[in-house]
Every structure is written in structure tokens, then in C-alpha cells.
Enzyme design. Structure first.
Site, short mmCIF file in Angstrom:
data_model
loop_
_atom_site.label_atom_id
_atom_site.label_comp_id
_atom_site.label_asym_id
_atom_site.label_seq_id
_atom_site.Cartn_x
_atom_site.Cartn_y
_atom_site.Cartn_z
N LYS A 113 0.87 -1.25 -0.02
CA LYS A 113 0.22 0.03 -0.03
C LYS A 113 0.96 1.33 -0.10
O LYS A 113 0.21 2.36 -0.50
CB LYS A 113 -0.75 0.01 1.19
CG LYS A 113 -2.08 -1.08 1.09
CD LYS A 113 -3.16 -0.69 1.86
CE LYS A 113 -4.23 -1.55 1.97
NZ LYS A 113 -5.54 -1.15 2.63
N LYS A 195 -5.47 -9.67 -6.12
CA LYS A 195 -6.59 -10.13 -5.59
C LYS A 195 -7.76 -8.82 -5.85
O LYS A 195 -7.23 -7.94 -6.07
CB LYS A 195 -6.50 -10.27 -3.84
CG LYS A 195 -6.32 -9.00 -3.19
CD LYS A 195 -6.49 -9.36 -1.60
CE LYS A 195 -6.51 -8.02 -1.00
NZ LYS A 195 -7.94 -7.49 -0.59
N LYS A 198 -11.39 -3.69 -2.93
CA LYS A 198 -12.22 -2.42 -2.93
C LYS A 198 -11.75 -1.42 -3.67
O LYS A 198 -12.22 -0.48 -4.17
CB LYS A 198 -12.73 -2.30 -1.40
CG LYS A 198 -13.89 -2.90 -1.17
CD LYS A 198 -14.25 -2.46 0.29
CE LYS A 198 -14.29 -3.48 1.37
NZ LYS A 198 -13.05 -3.40 2.22
N1 AQP Z 1 -9.92 -11.00 -2.99
C1 AQP Z 1 -10.36 -11.45 -1.79
N2 AQP Z 1 -10.64 -12.75 -1.49
C2 AQP Z 1 -10.87 -13.16 -0.39
N3 AQP Z 1 -11.03 -12.59 0.85
C3 AQP Z 1 -10.91 -11.50 0.54
N4 AQP Z 1 -10.65 -10.41 1.48
C4 AQP Z 1 -10.63 -9.16 1.01
N5 AQP Z 1 -10.31 -9.34 -0.28
C5 AQP Z 1 -10.51 -10.53 -0.60
C6 AQP Z 1 -11.38 -10.37 2.79
O1 AQP Z 1 -12.47 -9.59 3.24
C7 AQP Z 1 -12.35 -9.32 4.46
C8 AQP Z 1 -12.49 -7.65 4.48
O2 AQP Z 1 -11.00 -7.00 3.97
P1 AQP Z 1 -10.77 -5.58 3.49
O3 AQP Z 1 -12.22 -4.63 4.15
O4 AQP Z 1 -9.59 -5.14 3.80
O5 AQP Z 1 -11.23 -5.77 2.07
P2 AQP Z 1 -10.35 -5.37 0.88
O6 AQP Z 1 -11.18 -5.51 -0.45
O7 AQP Z 1 -8.97 -6.05 0.67
O8 AQP Z 1 -10.55 -3.73 1.09
P3 AQP Z 1 -9.34 -2.63 0.32
O9 AQP Z 1 -9.70 -1.53 1.14
O10 AQP Z 1 -9.35 -2.74 -0.93
O11 AQP Z 1 -8.10 -3.06 1.04
P4 AQP Z 1 -6.87 -3.45 -0.02
O12 AQP Z 1 -6.40 -2.24 -0.48
O13 AQP Z 1 -5.85 -4.30 1.09
O14 AQP Z 1 -7.22 -4.39 -0.73
C9 AQP Z 1 -10.75 -9.67 4.92
O15 AQP Z 1 -11.17 -10.75 5.98
C10 AQP Z 1 -10.35 -9.91 3.91
O16 AQP Z 1 -9.30 -10.99 4.04
#
Ligand code: AQP
Length: 328
Positions: A113, A195, A198
């Protein structure tokens, strides 16, 4: 036998996507009857990267609404907003004072990040895993159901708890991450090497839980595949592998049955069928979401109840923590 405790959190950093659902929320709903559960919209984590205030306010409610719509029930689970329980920030500070900087420097999510953020990187982003440790430890959590990307953070939380207990006595329960055997890392549609996330800027990379059917069809139609033809679970072909995994998770069929089903079919058939399965699976969740957000005051009441319950437990834990540290 006394029920064990589950805690997990989710950011309000954008729209919830299929990865969040399959890797986390769906499992939270399925396992809630066997445990005491705390599920939290972690808005204080969300602001570790810049957010527009009006959008953030709306997203916090949307995420909370989707947790209930996904089947998390207030009778079994405490659902609340992190910033409504002040003990999260307070414990994070106390844990900061015993966490070596070197431990945080090793966190891969921070490295990824901060590369994107460059000189805008905040102290909060660096400290994110300590706040996450506070979230988990406040509730005497045994199990943290998360996607694969959070494994390292939960291990760090365990290390912090162990260090605290060693210095100040047996105050914290040592938690363990619970990662689903399949679905712990749902990949992006346009970039299946990364992955689904969001905060990904390319919106066609993610299927959002509130996407209308046509949008879902369009996004899956455009998903990256490869130049081969055979449809099989081959991890070296991440695009097709990801689509098949989504299909597997939503149909509960075996890999062998799925490969037989798609034998001789085209990628066009695969994409159309994955799209229909996703649309059908999300339909009840979308209906419940619109129902419950249409009922004025319902969501606010539920979240207020959640914050009161979580706050009671958190205050009790803070009493033990501050006493053991000599602050009281
Ligand atoms: N792609 C994914 N596959 C499986 N599990 C996932 N999680 C997130 N992405 C995947 C899981 O969802 C939960 C909430 O995580 P989060 O709020 O950190 O979600 P995010 O989509 O990763 O959010 P951001 O803001 O976009 O963060 P970054 O930039 O880090 O990706 C968690 O249990 C997570 O493991």
C-alpha cells in the site's frame, strides 16, 4: 461447553465485492451459530488512506447493511461500527507502546500500500496492524475468520498479545486466523494475478455485491482468460482458474464434476454460466439489502444495539489492561 469467540472486521473503503463475500462474510454468516460473534465495520482502519467524508459516511452504512443482508443476525452476532467503541483507539495506543517498529516494517500489506501512496503514506497506515490487534484482543477472541491477505496481521496480533501477557500477566486470549480452504483469495477479473479489492481503481476488476445483473454479465464477459481452450482447474492459468473457483464456491460442486460439465465448451459458455450463478447467488442478498435499508431507522437501531454490547465487553477488557499495566 462455553462457546468460543469470533471477531472479524471489514473496511468501508469502497463497495463490497465477491472476494469479501466468498473469503469472509459468507463464512461469518455460516459459522455464527457455533460461536459468540463480533463483526465490525472498521472505519478507523478505512481512514488510514484518504477518504472523502460524505462517501465514507455512506459506505459505512452500506457495508453494515450488507453484513445483515448476507445473513448475519443480531440475535447471534454483535455488529457495530469501530469508531462507536472508543476502547479500540485507546487499546491501540497502549499496544503501540509495546510493539517494536521492526515487527511492523515486515508487514507485506504496508509495503504494497505504501508503494501506491508514496510520500502520502500516513503513520496510521503503518500502525494499521496494531489497531487491528486491539480490535481482536478487546473481545477475548479465539478465532478470526479472514481471507488469506490478513494472515500475517493475525499472526502479528498473536505476537503482540504474547508479548503483553509475558510482561503484564495473562490478560489476552491468543487468537488464530481461520482462512477458508477455497475462496481465501478471489482474484481480480481483469488482472487475475492480483486479489479482487475494494480500492482497485479499475472498477471492472471486481464484482460488487450490489451490481445489477447486466453489469455482472458485462464484467465477467470481459474477464481476462488465455489463448488455450481446455477448461480445467489449472493454477498456471489464473483467469480461467479464478472463474472456475468462483463457480465452485457458488455451486458447491466438486472440481471433477465442474470439469466434466465444461468439457468441450467454450470460454464464452464458461463466462455466461459463471455470470448466471453469480447473479442468482447475489439476488437474495440484494433483495434483503434493499428491504432493510428501506425500513427507516432499522439499521441505525441495530448498530446502536451492537455498539452498546461491544462497548460493555471492551470496557471490561480495558479495565483489566490498564490495571495490569499500572495505569489504574
Ligand atoms: N479478494 C479477496 N478474496 C478473499 N477474501 C478477501 N478479503 C478481501 N479481499 C479478498 C477479505 O475480506 C475481509 C475484509 O477485508 P478488507 O475490508 O480489507 O477488504 P479489501 O477488499 O481488501 O479492502 P481494500 O480497502 O481494497 O484493501 P486492500 O487495498 O488491502 O485490498 C478480510 O477478511 C479480507 O481478508
Amino acid at each position: 461447553m462455553e462457546k468460543k469467540t469470533v471477531f472479524s472486521g471489514i473496511q468501508a473503503s469502497g463497495s463490497l465485492h465477491l472476494g469479501n463475500y466468498l473469503g469472509a462474510i459468507r463464512n461469518w454468516a455460516a459459522m455464527q451459530y457455533q460461536y459468540n460473534n463480533y463483526f465490525c465495520v472498521v472505519d478507523l482502519h478505512t481512514i488510514t488512506v484518504p477518504q472523502d467524508p460524505a462517501t465514507l459516511r455512506a459506505k459505512i452504512k452500506e457495508v453494515a447493511g450488507l453484513l445483515f443482508a448476507a445473513g448475519i443476525a443480531a440475535e447471534n452476532s454483535v455488529v457495530f461500527i469501530q469508531s462507536d467503541v472508543k476502547a479500540h483507539s485507546e487499546l491501540a495506543w497502549l499496544l503501540n507502546c509495546i510493539t517494536p517498529m521492526g515487527w511492523l516494517h515486515r508487514m507485506t500489506q504496508f509495503k504494497e500500500k505504501s508503494e501506491k501512496q508514496k510520500e502520502e503514506v500516513s503513520v496510521g497506515l503503518f500502525d494499521y496492524p496494531v489497531l487491528q490487534a486491539a480490535d481482536i484482543l478487546l473481545y477475548d477472541t479465539h478465532m478470526v475468520p479472514v481471507g488469506e491477505d490478513q494472515k500475517q496481521h493475525v499472526e502479528l496480533c498473536r505476537d503482540i498479545a504474547q508479548r503483553f501477557n509475558y510482561r503484564y500477566g495473562d490478560v489476552f486470549v491468543l487468537p488464530e486466523a481461520h482462512i477458508p480452504p477455497v475462496g481465501g483469495r478471489v482474484m481480480g477479473l481483469s488482472n487475475p494475478e492480483k486479489k479482487m479489492s475494494k480500492s482497485e481503481e479499475k472498477k471492472e476488476d471486481s464484482i460488487f455485491l450490489l451490481d445489477p445483473p447486466d453489469q455482472i454479465r458485462k464484467k465477467i464477459k470481459k474477464a481476462t482468460t488465455d489463448s488455450l481452450r481446455d477448461i480445467s482447474f489449472d493454477e498456471k492459468r489464473p483467469g480461467v482458474y479464478n472463474l472456475l473457483t468462483i463457480y465452485q464456491l457458488l455451486t458447491d460442486k466438486s472440481r471433477e464434476d465442474i470439469e466434466n460439465h465444461f468439457a468441450g465448451k467454450s470460454y464464452k459458455d464458461l463466462k455466461e454460466q459463471v455470470a448466471e450463478v453469480v447473479i442468482e447467488s447475489l439476488k437474495p442478498l440484494q433483495e434483503r439489502y434493499h428491504e432493510l435499508t428501506g425500513e427507516k431507522g432499522y439499521l441505525d437501531d441495530m448498530l446502536e444495539r451492537g455498539a452498546i454490547k461491544a462497548g460493555e465487553q471492551a470496557e471490561e477488557k480495558m479495565r483489566q489492561v490498564t490495571e495490569s499495566m499500572g495505569l489504574k
